[in-house]
Write an enzyme that holds these catalytic residues in place. Sequence first.
Site, PDB file in Angstrom:
ATOM      1  N   CYS B  96      37.953 -15.435 -11.058  1.00 24.28           N
ATOM      2  CA  CYS B  96      37.524 -14.218 -11.752  1.00 24.28           C
ATOM      3  C   CYS B  96      38.195 -14.125 -13.125  1.00 24.28           C
ATOM      4  CB  CYS B  96      37.793 -12.994 -10.876  1.00 24.28           C
ATOM      5  SG  CYS B  96      36.935 -11.526 -11.464  1.00 24.28           S
ATOM      6  N   HIS B 221      35.547 -14.274  -5.488  1.00 22.65           N
ATOM      7  CA  HIS B 221      36.939 -14.236  -5.032  1.00 22.65           C
ATOM      8  C   HIS B 221      37.096 -14.913  -3.669  1.00 22.65           C
ATOM      9  CE1 HIS B 221      38.820 -11.426  -7.945  1.00 22.65           C
ATOM     10  NE2 HIS B 221      37.589 -10.982  -8.090  1.00 22.65           N
ATOM     11  N   GLU B 223      39.807 -15.638  -2.188  1.00 27.04           N
ATOM     12  CA  GLU B 223      40.958 -15.054  -1.458  1.00 27.04           C
ATOM     13  C   GLU B 223      40.570 -13.776  -0.730  1.00 27.04           C
ATOM     14  OE1 GLU B 223      40.362 -14.619  -4.554  1.00 27.04           O
ATOM     15  OE2 GLU B 223      41.093 -12.669  -5.249  1.00 27.04           O
TER      16      GLU B 223
END
Lengths: 960, 266
Positions: B96, B221, B223
Amino acid sequence: MKQWRFEVLNRPGFSDVHGNGVLDDIHELGITSVEAVQSARVFLIEGEFEADFAQRIARELLSDPVCEQFHLGRSGAPAGLARATLIEVHLKSGVTDPVAESVMTAISDMGGGSTHVRTARKYVLLGEVRPAQLETIAKRILANDCIEDVIIGDEAEPPSPHLSPYQFELVHWTIRDLDDAGLEALSKEKDLFLNLVEMKTIQAYFRQIGREPTDVELESLAQTWSEHCVHKTLRSAVDMTVDGKPLHFDNLLKETVFKATSDLNKDWCISVFADNAGVVEFDDESAVCFKVETHNHPSALDPYGGAATGIGGVIRDPMGTGMGARPIANTDVFCFGEPDKSLDEIPKGVLHPRRIMKGVVAGVRDYGNRMGIPTVNGAIYFDDRYLGNPLVYCGNVGLMDKAKAFKHQQSGNLIVVVGGRTGRDGIHGATFSSGEMTHEHETVFSHAVQIGNAITEKKMLDVLLQANDADLYEAITDCGAGGLSSAVGEMGAKLGAEVDLETVPLKYTGLSYTEIWISEAQERMVIAVRPENLEAIQRIFDSENVQATVIGRFTNDRKLRLRYNGQQVAELDMDFLHDGVPKYSRQAIWRPRALSEPALPEKGEYNEELLGILSSYNVASKEWVIRQYDHEVQGGSVVKPLTGVANDGPSDAAVVQPKLTSPRGLALSCGMNPLYGDIDPYWMALAGIDEAIRNLICIVGRIDRIALLDNFCWGNCTKPETFGTLVRAAQACYDGAMAYGAPFISGKDSLNNEFACADGTTMSIPATLLISAMSLVDDIDKCVTMDLKRPGNLLFIVGRTNNELGGSHYYKLSGHLGANVPKLDLETAPAIAARMAEAVAGGLVVACHDCSEGGVAVALAEMAFAGGFGIEADLYAVPKSKDCTRIDAQLFSESNSRYVVEVEPSNYDAFATLMLNLPFGQLGRVKAEPRLVIRAEDGRRVIDADLDTLKQAWQRTFDW
Amino acid sequence: MAEVRALALRAAGINCDVETQFALEMAGAKADRAHVNRLIEDKGLLDRYQILVFPGGFSYGDDVAAGKILANQVVHHLADAIRKFIDDGKLVLGICNGFQVLIKMGILPGNGTFKQEEVTITNNDSGRYEDRWVYLLPQTDRCVFIEPERQVYLPVAHAEGKIVTKNAELLQQLKSDGYVAYKYVDKNGEEGPYPINPNGSTESIAALTDSTGRVLGLMPHPERFVRRTQHPHWTRLGEDLDPDGIKIFRNAVRYVRENLLESCTA
């Protein structure tokens, strides 16, 4: 130093997102003659560099080499096109300019030395615009008078950034010889918002100590005694008449909201109503704290900045609770006027509700997202009585070490201010927010608007967490309303404090000692540091470029002493400052309103009404808002605000996992029903409590660990009738908390939400009580969401449906209020919730949704389109009161304590056995065919609609 | 066996560093977080790591443009260290805002120099920040972070995610030379308009790699999908739901283990 002007604009072929947005807004205002808007970013940079380096700055730093082009100097209007009007928007001098600060850092990284940077926005409007239209565009869309100057044409120069230095002069305000009229005049002239009794109390104090007060002494008292800071109305004694009968409270809050908490005496409540946020146990090692604040008046003047600083401010509450918490979730609830108003329906001095809504959402979005805190729960409520006084509730939850829930500042500790610098922003915010808004506030109180910079706060948070881990400070609190005055005053209340005001780091020169002391500049906190820890803590702050400055020390003589360059400018007794505020006795009256039920014709089917409620502002999908918030940052999102097969159904509550290594979750919800308050605020408050708790139960929140927060937003409570409605709601808070065994742990009030119109009339908001709730989730793997899961499953309704359409969204469709407000059954409600909690936790339930606005019909529709499966339901199975015979009441009544539940057939027995002796019924089945069919007792289809139609109705309202 | 060590870079406004560190550790790395100031002070710090991650957030408030100020800082203070890191065969991941930083530094798509910006990331067509889940289809078999056959589902959360190139030839080169790592697609693997392509990115490009395949920048993302309960409707799905995001981290850790650690000890 040379001054350079840079303009950066889009290359042809790349869309000008900002300019196009402005064009849309202009067309929305009804000005169609503007054909196009070109936007440009402007940088005014003073520095010791030459043209070749200026070129580098423009090329490498300020412009994007692919999408943008730059222009050194001033560019004119584009030739050969329609008539062009140039407008530039500059920040007023002294207003924080975060972009400028970043650009200065970046130029220094490039080797350009130190520079002074200002930024502006330039717009070229193409097409015919009359001067009056231009003023409207500038004022309503492009700029905010409070913080920005507009320059039209390409000749005018931007405002000078240079401020003259401050010349010290000690100012006394003589009050000892003033008569009543003189005291009141002084309070008004200086915007102190102190009433006559308070002014006389202060006068008596200074007569007794034999001197006149300085300006900063009176300002400190005004801040500390403001409604915003001490909540004198809610703590006052009350003589109330209820339907003619007398009732007395010595201290309203202590005998209602607080009393429930102390009567319940839960051992998991660690610190309640004592600190910046209420603290409860999370697990063996950790605690969570929760605070909800309002930022109404600033958001009315500057929706973007007001809302941004609202969320920024409430984040600092958990950061300043105990020894400081790490923020883990934001909540936000807004109340606006309906956004489809035409401009001539808007009172003078008021921004259009659509502009307010867009600005508020953008403000919360930009601040919350930049802080890296997920915004997970909220609501938006529309009523035209919020036109002059929009409500902006912002909440924050923090996670902390359980052993660090208390502060322990001592005499000799240094007073250290950390984070942002102090400027002239937000002067008189606390006192301003305690008064009534008028059509003149827009100009008079522009200085009360605070300017936020989320990154300054994020940097401060990063280093504070490190300093906390290393145990390098003794106490922490935030600079909120009242600025240093409140922060140092509160922290030193039992000790005494002395502060050298010239040591406070400033954004720019020119601030007087008083302005330094009461400024509400954002992103500042105060910590108490032992002298031997100063070096270590300073090192942590320096290592990430965060300012920390010693401004004084805590003493042991219970005096507040302020100096400026060695000269004493204030000396007040802490006891007088904190306990001197006169105790009030207020009158309150409550008389039930004479209301009746409307005579609506009964109909054969109610599809149109269901679609009407689904697309009404209050019920319609808020996806447009929710997606603008980062609700997943920190990686702990478990139940998101939107759920279901297409990720777009409305979740009842949000669940986050605060510790990524533990399966324990935290559930957050809210409840609010201002329309019920128009009938009876007592039942409104109970409905809010019940709704917030239902929402938690639906997603597997524990019933024995529910903590509540109250936020009262009311009109002018010096009017006994208005205050009477607040007392009713406070009484309900006690009853509801006791019934559910759910203590209040924190609360806040915002009174005087009235707007004085230019024509002399007053607009008051409806009595608005927001109940926020949180609970624990033992195992996040067990969470249940509201979307239907599988065809063939059974649907049950738990809880009784009464003939309670008063204040309903069904009545609102036809402009009626009604009389039969939903009344919470204090005995049955907790029993139902407890049994439901057991069913959900026991895995007997695959979907669960509460019935609230729009009743069972809306609940079924939402469950169906969220899951993508149809429903066949029969109203005969709904447990109902004897007088609930009409179909519209059965479909749309908003009776409390009701849940719609999806159960797999194999769990029928277990579920039914568990619900034994409670009002419940088998409502129907989940169907593969995507249709919602609800039959009346005679078998007639009173609702029959396909899911696409229902979902589109629900989604199109805010398809912005 | 020696440890795989990963570093998540912090800076003012970076806010996904903690969960990124968590994902790296879940994937088997020993992960630290360090402020960019520490790297500038101690250029040797990077030598201890094999994976460098630029996490998501709003570095310096995204002032001027997303990632721009941090990119400028890194270019002027850490260019050589990061160049060496990549030349040593190590891995760089930008998520990002971290992707925006890599692009604005010129590390991606990376034609060997830092200042040649021919590809950029700009405002979403919608003109606003949005958090929503997207499907991603791999477009290259060179990138060590991703499995060429595996379509993945991850959240995006940004206001500036639209990838554009300076001209059509560059776009062609990106595609034909395997620089495009992921495209936004629908559930069935087909490209489409908003919201399938959430930001209007050119040819639905969601992620880029460099010529080595050891640098990846992506707008979504990973994560945020390392456990099943992060899926937006996990309550409808089975217990065997396999989180897509963790794969990206595991692939990185495995690559280091197989190619950097074993060769070092050999």
